[in-house]
Design a protein around this motif. Structure first.
Motif, PDB file in Angstrom:
ATOM      1  N   ILE A  68      -7.516  40.589 -14.075  1.00  0.00           N
ATOM      2  CA  ILE A  68      -8.369  40.572 -12.869  1.00  0.00           C
ATOM      3  C   ILE A  68      -9.687  41.286 -13.169  1.00  0.00           C
ATOM      4  CG2 ILE A  68      -6.421  40.519 -11.257  1.00  0.00           C
ATOM      5  CD1 ILE A  68      -7.075  43.571 -10.758  1.00  0.00           C
ATOM      6  N   GLY A  93     -12.620  30.925 -12.333  1.00  0.00           N
ATOM      7  CA  GLY A  93     -11.405  30.555 -11.684  1.00  0.00           C
ATOM      8  C   GLY A  93     -10.893  31.721 -10.854  1.00  0.00           C
ATOM      9  N   VAL A  94     -10.156  31.341  -9.872  1.00  0.00           N
ATOM     10  CA  VAL A  94      -9.741  32.326  -8.865  1.00  0.00           C
ATOM     11  C   VAL A  94      -8.648  33.264  -9.393  1.00  0.00           C
ATOM     12  CG1 VAL A  94      -8.097  30.817  -7.716  1.00  0.00           C
ATOM     13  CG2 VAL A  94      -9.179  32.610  -6.429  1.00  0.00           C
ATOM     14  N   GLY A  95      -7.829  32.797 -10.358  1.00  0.00           N
ATOM     15  CA  GLY A  95      -6.804  33.670 -10.951  1.00  0.00           C
ATOM     16  C   GLY A  95      -5.906  34.273  -9.891  1.00  0.00           C
ATOM     17  N   SER A  96      -5.772  35.589  -9.910  1.00  0.00           N
ATOM     18  CA  SER A  96      -4.898  36.272  -8.941  1.00  0.00           C
ATOM     19  C   SER A  96      -5.616  36.548  -7.621  1.00  0.00           C
ATOM     20  CB  SER A  96      -4.407  37.599  -9.527  1.00  0.00           C
ATOM     21  OG  SER A  96      -3.773  37.377 -10.759  1.00  0.00           O
ATOM     22  N   ALA A  98      -8.428  38.654  -7.091  1.00  0.00           N
ATOM     23  CA  ALA A  98      -9.026  39.977  -6.855  1.00  0.00           C
ATOM     24  C   ALA A  98     -10.518  39.848  -6.515  1.00  0.00           C
ATOM     25  CB  ALA A  98      -8.833  40.866  -8.073  1.00  0.00           C
ATOM     26  N   TYR A 116     -12.221  28.014  -6.955  1.00  0.00           N
ATOM     27  CA  TYR A 116     -11.705  26.946  -7.817  1.00  0.00           C
ATOM     28  C   TYR A 116     -10.699  27.500  -8.826  1.00  0.00           C
ATOM     29  CZ  TYR A 116     -15.393  23.839  -6.185  1.00  0.00           C
ATOM     30  OH  TYR A 116     -16.203  23.047  -5.406  1.00  0.00           O
ATOM     31  N   GLU A 117      -9.591  26.779  -8.962  1.00  0.00           N
ATOM     32  CA  GLU A 117      -8.578  27.182  -9.931  1.00  0.00           C
ATOM     33  C   GLU A 117      -7.861  25.925 -10.412  1.00  0.00           C
ATOM     34  OE1 GLU A 117      -7.451  30.144 -11.483  1.00  0.00           O
ATOM     35  OE2 GLU A 117      -6.227  28.600 -12.449  1.00  0.00           O
ATOM     36  N   ARG A 119      -4.911  25.947 -12.189  1.00  0.00           N
ATOM     37  CA  ARG A 119      -3.442  26.099 -12.266  1.00  0.00           C
ATOM     38  C   ARG A 119      -2.855  26.452 -10.905  1.00  0.00           C
ATOM     39  NH1 ARG A 119      -1.874  29.271 -17.639  1.00  0.00           N
ATOM     40  NH2 ARG A 119       0.121  29.244 -16.549  1.00  0.00           N
ATOM     41  N   PHE A 122      -1.355  29.944 -10.026  1.00  0.00           N
ATOM     42  CA  PHE A 122      -2.321  31.015  -9.772  1.00  0.00           C
ATOM     43  C   PHE A 122      -2.964  30.839  -8.399  1.00  0.00           C
ATOM     44  CE2 PHE A 122      -3.022  31.210 -14.651  1.00  0.00           C
ATOM     45  CZ  PHE A 122      -1.856  31.932 -14.793  1.00  0.00           C
ATOM     46  N   LYS A 144      -8.742  22.537  -8.744  1.00  0.00           N
ATOM     47  CA  LYS A 144      -9.653  21.618  -9.420  1.00  0.00           C
ATOM     48  C   LYS A 144     -10.178  22.248 -10.705  1.00  0.00           C
ATOM     49  CE  LYS A 144     -13.866  18.954  -8.603  1.00  0.00           C
ATOM     50  NZ  LYS A 144     -14.899  18.530  -7.699  1.00  0.00           N
ATOM     51  N   ASP A 145     -10.257  21.435 -11.745  1.00  0.00           N
ATOM     52  CA  ASP A 145     -10.854  21.882 -13.005  1.00  0.00           C
ATOM     53  C   ASP A 145     -12.363  21.840 -12.838  1.00  0.00           C
ATOM     54  OD1 ASP A 145     -11.892  21.942 -15.713  1.00  0.00           O
ATOM     55  OD2 ASP A 145      -9.819  21.635 -16.337  1.00  0.00           O
ATOM     56  N   PHE A 158     -19.742  33.106  -9.064  1.00  0.00           N
ATOM     57  CA  PHE A 158     -19.084  34.041  -9.979  1.00  0.00           C
ATOM     58  C   PHE A 158     -18.142  33.230 -10.876  1.00  0.00           C
ATOM     59  CE2 PHE A 158     -15.432  36.734 -11.071  1.00  0.00           C
ATOM     60  CZ  PHE A 158     -16.114  37.606 -11.915  1.00  0.00           C
ATOM     61  N   ASP A 160     -15.414  33.308 -14.000  1.00  0.00           N
ATOM     62  CA  ASP A 160     -14.502  34.121 -14.815  1.00  0.00           C
ATOM     63  C   ASP A 160     -13.444  33.181 -15.413  1.00  0.00           C
ATOM     64  OD1 ASP A 160     -12.871  36.003 -15.955  1.00  0.00           O
ATOM     65  OD2 ASP A 160     -12.245  36.944 -14.082  1.00  0.00           O
ATOM     66  N   PRO A 162     -12.186  31.420 -19.528  1.00  0.00           N
ATOM     67  CA  PRO A 162     -12.298  31.795 -20.945  1.00  0.00           C
ATOM     68  C   PRO A 162     -13.483  31.154 -21.685  1.00  0.00           C
ATOM     69  CG  PRO A 162     -10.067  30.982 -20.405  1.00  0.00           C
ATOM     70  CD  PRO A 162     -10.924  30.722 -19.219  1.00  0.00           C
TER      71      PRO A 162
HETATM   72  N1  SAM Z   1     -11.440  36.525 -11.387  1.00  0.00           N
HETATM   73  C1  SAM Z   1     -10.001  36.490 -11.214  1.00  0.00           C
HETATM   74  C2  SAM Z   1      -9.512  37.729 -10.496  1.00  0.00           C
HETATM   75  O1  SAM Z   1     -10.312  38.686 -10.315  1.00  0.00           O
HETATM   76  O2  SAM Z   1      -8.333  37.777 -10.089  1.00  0.00           O
HETATM   77  C3  SAM Z   1      -9.299  36.307 -12.528  1.00  0.00           C
HETATM   78  C4  SAM Z   1      -9.634  35.021 -13.236  1.00  0.00           C
HETATM   79  S1  SAM Z   1      -8.587  34.701 -14.625  1.00  0.00           S
HETATM   80  C5  SAM Z   1      -9.136  35.815 -15.819  1.00  0.00           C
HETATM   81  C6  SAM Z   1      -9.222  33.155 -15.192  1.00  0.00           C
HETATM   82  C7  SAM Z   1      -8.724  31.980 -14.380  1.00  0.00           C
HETATM   83  O3  SAM Z   1      -9.539  30.856 -14.641  1.00  0.00           O
HETATM   84  C8  SAM Z   1      -7.291  31.581 -14.716  1.00  0.00           C
HETATM   85  O4  SAM Z   1      -6.509  31.619 -13.566  1.00  0.00           O
HETATM   86  C9  SAM Z   1      -7.427  30.155 -15.245  1.00  0.00           C
HETATM   87  O5  SAM Z   1      -6.353  29.308 -14.896  1.00  0.00           O
HETATM   88  C10 SAM Z   1      -8.719  29.697 -14.579  1.00  0.00           C
HETATM   89  N2  SAM Z   1      -9.434  28.633 -15.286  1.00  0.00           N
HETATM   90  C11 SAM Z   1      -9.671  28.548 -16.623  1.00  0.00           C
HETATM   91  N3  SAM Z   1     -10.378  27.424 -16.919  1.00  0.00           N
HETATM   92  C12 SAM Z   1     -10.600  26.795 -15.731  1.00  0.00           C
HETATM   93  C13 SAM Z   1     -11.259  25.571 -15.375  1.00  0.00           C
HETATM   94  N4  SAM Z   1     -11.837  24.807 -16.298  1.00  0.00           N
HETATM   95  N5  SAM Z   1     -11.286  25.211 -14.060  1.00  0.00           N
HETATM   96  C14 SAM Z   1     -10.705  26.001 -13.119  1.00  0.00           C
HETATM   97  N6  SAM Z   1     -10.052  27.161 -13.406  1.00  0.00           N
HETATM   98  C15 SAM Z   1     -10.002  27.556 -14.693  1.00  0.00           C
END
Ligand code: SAM
Length: 244
Positions: A68, A93-96, A98, A116-117, A119, A122, A144-145, A158, A160, A162
């Motif tokens: 996060i 991506g929204v991830g968890s 935070a 947007y996320e 997976r 998540f 959505k990717d 914002f 976040d 990889p």
């Molecule tokens: N910012 C988030 C937080 O504070 O909780 C954490 C984000 S986490 C490090 C990265 C997220 O980006 C993961 O959940 C991953 O599945 C998502 N992600 C990666 N590539 C993506 C893409 N092309 N489209 C949408 N989501 C993506």
């Protein structure tokens, strides 16, 4: 939340259930209608203070399945994105959830976060966390990717993920003129690729930051920092959209 003299913390809902701790059981029914700030006891007589959790406490204790954004970076990112009441922002991506929650608090009840996320697991966790914090109505969750692009034009984005350098064009297309972009990356190799793409794609006022935070022990006779610190979380890159 309960805070013991050894500074251990437990966040819970006062719903009549019992909370097991290393200092004994907290009977939450005994806390109903009691003021925050009061001192109470576990079933073994150990003292704790009942405090209203701050958002920062919620972040430290939140359920998470991804890395996060850490509180030390969060506040600065909000300022650099200039997010304010009524704004529309994208979180990817929204991830968890935070950072999404921090953005949702900043945009207020009149603003919106488009989150947007790719997976589903998540996205569901983020939904659960946002609902718990009463912020879900300010967020539009999208499975959505982001390689397919964003569906909105917003004040700030914002990012976040990889491989953020792959989505700079999508960010440009979805920002208003002079809109703010913030990207976090854990390694310098990623930063290099991001900055290269930002410069090629119409972004301006590019800045790279890292925040180093050191906490101090609160003993007035021996005032000194803790021996350990979170030395590195992520680099923060900021940029603004200009027209070509
Ligand atoms: N910012 C988030 C937080 O504070 O909780 C954490 C984000 S986490 C490090 C990265 C997220 O980006 C993961 O959940 C991953 O599945 C998502 N992600 C990666 N590539 C993506 C893409 N092309 N489209 C949408 N989501 C993506």
């Amino acid at each position: 939340m309960a805070v013991f003299e050894d500074e251990s913390e437990f966040i819970f809902t006062v719903d009549g259930k019992q909370i097991g701790t290393h200092k004994g059981i907290i009977k939450t029914e005994e806390l109903v209608d009691k003021p925050f700030g009061g001192t109470f006891h576990t079933h073994t007589g150990q003292k704790f203070v009942a405090l209203r959790p701050r958002f920062v406490d919620e972040i430290y204790h939140m359920k998470r399945k991804t890395q996060i954004v850490y509180p030390k970076d969060m506040g600065f990112i909000l300022l650099m994105l200039d997010v304010k009441e009524g704004d529309k922002v994208i979180d990817a991506g929204v991830g968890s959830g935070a950072m999404c929650a921090a953005l949702a608090r900043a945009v207020g009840s009149c603003g919106k976060v488009f989150a947007y996320e790719k997976r589903e697991e998540f996205l569901k966790l983020a939904e659960e966390n946002l609902r718990k914090w009463g912020l879900l109505d300010r967020v539009v969750l999208k499975l959505k990717d982001i390689s397919e692009g964003f569906d909105e034009v917003v004040d700030a984005i914002f990012l976040d993920v990889p491989d953020p350098w792959n989505y700079i064009r999508q960010c440009y297309d979805s920002l208003i003129g002079s809109g703010n972009l913030a990207i976090v990356c854990p390694t310098t190799n990623q930063v290099q690729q991001v900055v290269d793409e930002l410069q090629k794609n119409g972004f301006f006022q590019i800045e790279i930051w890292e925040s180093l935070f050191r906490q101090y022990k609160t003993n007035p006779e021996r005032l000194r920092p803790f021996d350990r610190m979170v030395a590195h979380t992520a680099y923060m890159i900021f940029a603004r959209k200009k027209y070509f």
